[in-house]
Design a protein around this motif. Structure first.
Motif, short mmCIF file in Angstrom:
data_model
loop_
_atom_site.label_atom_id
_atom_site.label_comp_id
_atom_site.label_asym_id
_atom_site.label_seq_id
_atom_site.Cartn_x
_atom_site.Cartn_y
_atom_site.Cartn_z
N PRO A 79 6.70 0.38 -1.75
CA PRO A 79 7.63 0.79 -2.81
C PRO A 79 7.50 2.27 -3.16
N VAL A 80 8.61 2.94 -3.39
CA VAL A 80 8.58 4.26 -4.03
C VAL A 80 9.61 4.25 -5.15
N SER A 81 9.33 5.01 -6.19
CA SER A 81 10.26 5.06 -7.33
C SER A 81 11.17 6.27 -7.17
N ALA A 82 10.63 7.50 -7.32
CA ALA A 82 11.44 8.68 -6.99
C ALA A 82 11.11 9.15 -5.57
N GLY A 83 9.93 8.79 -5.07
CA GLY A 83 9.54 9.19 -3.71
C GLY A 83 9.25 10.67 -3.58
N LYS A 84 8.85 11.30 -4.68
CA LYS A 84 8.60 12.76 -4.66
C LYS A 84 7.12 13.08 -4.72
N ASN A 85 6.31 12.17 -4.34
CA ASN A 85 4.87 12.30 -4.54
C ASN A 85 4.24 13.33 -3.60
N LEU A 86 4.83 14.54 -3.58
CA LEU A 86 4.41 15.55 -2.63
C LEU A 86 2.97 16.00 -2.89
N GLY A 95 1.46 12.50 -0.20
CA GLY A 95 2.07 11.65 0.81
C GLY A 95 3.59 11.56 0.73
N GLY A 96 4.17 12.17 -0.33
CA GLY A 96 5.64 12.14 -0.47
C GLY A 96 6.14 10.72 -0.47
N PRO A 97 7.25 10.46 0.22
CA PRO A 97 7.84 9.11 0.21
C PRO A 97 7.28 8.22 1.32
N ASP A 130 12.93 1.71 -1.58
CA ASP A 130 13.25 2.80 -2.50
C ASP A 130 13.92 2.20 -3.74
N LEU A 131 13.29 2.45 -4.91
CA LEU A 131 13.74 1.78 -6.14
C LEU A 131 14.67 2.64 -6.98
N LYS A 132 15.17 3.76 -6.41
CA LYS A 132 15.89 4.69 -7.30
C LYS A 132 17.21 4.15 -7.84
N GLU A 151 12.95 1.85 -16.17
CA GLU A 151 12.91 1.25 -14.84
C GLU A 151 12.44 2.32 -13.83
N PRO A 152 12.12 1.89 -12.60
CA PRO A 152 11.49 2.82 -11.66
C PRO A 152 12.29 4.08 -11.31
N GLY A 153 13.63 3.98 -11.28
CA GLY A 153 14.42 5.13 -10.83
C GLY A 153 14.61 6.20 -11.89
N TRP A 170 11.04 16.16 -11.17
CA TRP A 170 11.92 15.25 -10.42
C TRP A 170 11.24 13.92 -10.09
N GLY A 171 9.93 13.80 -10.37
CA GLY A 171 9.24 12.53 -10.15
C GLY A 171 9.66 11.50 -11.19
N SER A 172 9.28 10.25 -10.95
CA SER A 172 9.67 9.19 -11.88
C SER A 172 8.54 8.89 -12.87
N ILE A 173 8.95 8.36 -14.03
CA ILE A 173 7.97 7.98 -15.06
C ILE A 173 7.01 6.95 -14.45
N LEU A 197 1.93 5.44 -12.25
CA LEU A 197 1.07 4.56 -11.44
C LEU A 197 0.10 5.37 -10.59
N GLU A 198 0.50 6.56 -10.20
CA GLU A 198 -0.40 7.42 -9.44
C GLU A 198 -1.44 8.10 -10.35
N ARG A 199 -1.36 7.84 -11.63
CA ARG A 199 -2.22 8.44 -12.66
C ARG A 199 -2.03 9.96 -12.72
N GLY A 216 1.33 -5.10 -6.50
CA GLY A 216 2.61 -5.52 -7.06
C GLY A 216 3.59 -4.36 -7.11
N ILE A 217 4.86 -4.68 -7.36
CA ILE A 217 5.89 -3.63 -7.51
C ILE A 217 6.29 -3.62 -8.98
N VAL A 218 6.05 -2.51 -9.65
CA VAL A 218 6.32 -2.43 -11.08
C VAL A 218 7.81 -2.14 -11.29
N THR A 219 8.47 -3.00 -12.07
CA THR A 219 9.92 -2.85 -12.26
C THR A 219 10.29 -2.42 -13.68
#
Ligand code: ADP
Length: 520
Positions: A81-88, A91-93, A104-106, A124-126, A153-156, A161-163, A224-227
């Protein structure tokens, strides 16, 4: 046997994608092809396709996420799962293992609730930090300030979740995130803490609920996938005073850390206090080439030239004070008292309600997201970075050991030491920016070897990383080695019981399901 040998057959993928297309709509499931390639990590310190996914699916609702998880179980297809997928830089997306399908949960992107009185929101994730900011501004919640990370541009949810950490009274984002809704690896829906009670009035207010607290199981994890997630917001005080202090002696950081810690502990400073070295300050708005074209780290005499010509300092300390006029005045007096014996110049910038905040760092402390930190990338041609992010005690003597260690290793490998020390009340977040040219294979090779060496060297000294790139997740997890990695074995036991088919994010944080464990 290689991990990939345990992946399903091509026929299974084709069948699964047929089903995914039914689960989410045929326009929203794509196997291989151009779209999939956009889910690789542009910052990978290795081959561009090292962490490429097998395909992407885009569910539009919680029910569709559940359907996707069920399909993944049926065909034993790993999903990530990725929320915004901007985790540069981390590992990014991309997923950890080839053959994994990105979820992709956007499209699931509503702000579900904002409460002014109790100061929290549910998202929500997006929902990105930019989205939340816009929502708060447009809907009359201007006095609620979310904690924001470097890039907005990242998601809440993904960043939380990545702390991720911000410079804000609720900077430790996961510690102000409560009441999760989670799709479990078997497709079942669960809520955590108080939210586990139907109709709970305190779903996002009390941290724990009843019994063992399981929020933490879903951070940096594959359980799990947080929604949905609740996030506390800070009510705008009368004054937010953003402060920069500049110090001209290179050795001053030792005294600075010892001066800041008590101020953080007693609550005078409510935010992480960021301490930035000279190279980091310069890298934000100039290029390395402007100063030096040779190999290896920028030499000391050139660093001094940069300092003079740009009006920078050896160390810049940045933090903010929050409160009423009287509180901020008293706290600022207290800060000055603590720093009176360390020569410095100070630049306090108070903001009151309605003031326009233009300074990018001050925007963060006022809860306004931006993208200013990307200035770093220009330091090197085609520059990207992997952040080395360990935690060490917040004392001057530890800071000395950290600085000498990181500088020694960086210089040995020919890299600049671009360093930020985030002083919290008891610990310090170090970020060493390993900046490299993404098209220079030799530099990437060195960056990766240096990173591995740092993980080992830091572990010897008792400092662990708290977040890392996909490429280093196994090494970092292994470094937490007490009693033959009892923690990792415990995490894997939980993983195996929740996810017997090993479908959810195999390898995340070094946690491999039994099916893909190399020692299994
Ligand atoms: P950001 O929002 O900062 O762009 P990502 O969406 O890239 O962050 O998420 C970072 C990582 O967090 C992902 O690679 C994944 O491991 C995890 N993650 C993201 N969203 C979720 C989610 N909704 N549930 C569980 N894990 C998630």
């Amino acid at each position: 046997m290689a991990r990939e040998d345990n992946l399903p057959s091509r026929r299974s993928y084709e069948r699964a994608f047929k089903q995914f297309a039914e689960d989410v709509g045929s326009d929203w499931a794509s196997m291989e092809g151009e779209l999939t390639r956009t889910y690789t990590d542009p910052y990978n310190p290795g081959p561009a396709d090292e962490f490429i996914p097998q395909g992407v699916v885009f569910p539009a609702s919680v029910e569709e996420v559940q359907a996707v998880v069920k399909t993944a179980n049926k065909y034993e297809i790993p999903i990530w799962p990725v929320s915004a997928g901007k985790n540069l830089t981390y590992g990014g997306p991309s997923p950890r293992m080839k053959g994994t399908v990105t979820v992709d949960l956007k499209r699931i992107n509503r702000v579900l609730e904002v409460d002014d009185e109790l100061a929290y929101c549910v998202v929500e994730p997006g929902v990105s930090f930019f989205d939340l900011h816009e929502y708060l501004q447009k809907n009359g919640h201007q006095d609620l300030m979310p904690s924001v990370p470097g890039p907005g541009w990242g998601s809440i949810i993904g960043n939380g979740l990545e702390r991720g950490a911000g410079q804000h009274p609720y900077g430790e984002m996961i510690a102000s995130s409560y009441g999760f809704e989670v799709v479990l690896p078997n497709g079942e829906l669960m809520r955590t803490g108080m939210a586990a009670m139907t109709g709970a009035k305190t779903a996002h207010l009390h941290p724990f609920g009843f019994g063992p607290d399981v929020h933490g199981l879903f951070a940096q994890s594959n359980m799990g996938i947080v929604t949905k997630m609740g996030r506390w917001l800070y009510q705008r005080p009368e004054v937010v005073m953003c402060v920069d202090m500049h110090f001209d002696n290179e050795d001053d950081y030792i005294k600075i850390v010892d001066a800041v810690r008590p101020l953080r502990m007693e609550g005078t400073i409510l935010t992480m206090a960021g301490l930035y070295n000279l190279t980091l300050q310069a890298s934000l708005f100039t290029t390395r080439k402007q100063w030096y074209e040779g190999d290896g780290p920028v030499p000391p005499e050139i660093l001094q030239k940069m300092k003079t010509e740009l009006g920078l300092s050896e160390w810049q300390l940045n933090f903010a004070l929050y409160g009423t006029e009287e509180q901020v005045e008293a706290h600022w007096k207290r800060v000055q008292e603590r720093f009176k014996d360390i020569p410095h110049r100070a630049d306090p910038r108070p903001y009151r309600k309605g003031d326009v905040v233009m300074h990018p760092g001050d925007q963060h402390q006022n809860g306004i997201p931006n993208m200013a930190l990307f200035g770093w990338l220009n330091w090197k041609e085609s520059g990207v970075h992997a952040d080395f992010s360990p935690i060490s005690p917040a004392t001057g003597s530890d800071a000395k050991e950290v600085y000498e260690t990181v500088k020694g290793i960086a210089y040995k490998w020919g890299f600049d030491c671009i360093l930020s020390l985030g002083v919290e009340n008891r610990f310090m977040r170090q970020i060493f920016l390993v900046l490299f040219n993404r098209y220079d294979e030799e530099e990437k090779r060195k960056a990766r070897l240096m990173f591995e060496e740092m993980i080992q060297e830091y572990a010897k000294r008792g400092w662990g990383e708290n977040r890392t790139h996909l490429a280093f997740m196994d090494s970092v997890a292994q470094a937490y080695d007490f009693n033959d990695n009892a923690l990792l074995r415990f995490q894997q036991q939980i993983k195996d019981s929740l996810d017997p088919n090993g479908i959810l994010a195999p390898g995340k944080s070094g946690i491999w399901p039994e099916r893909f464990r190399e020692d299994a």
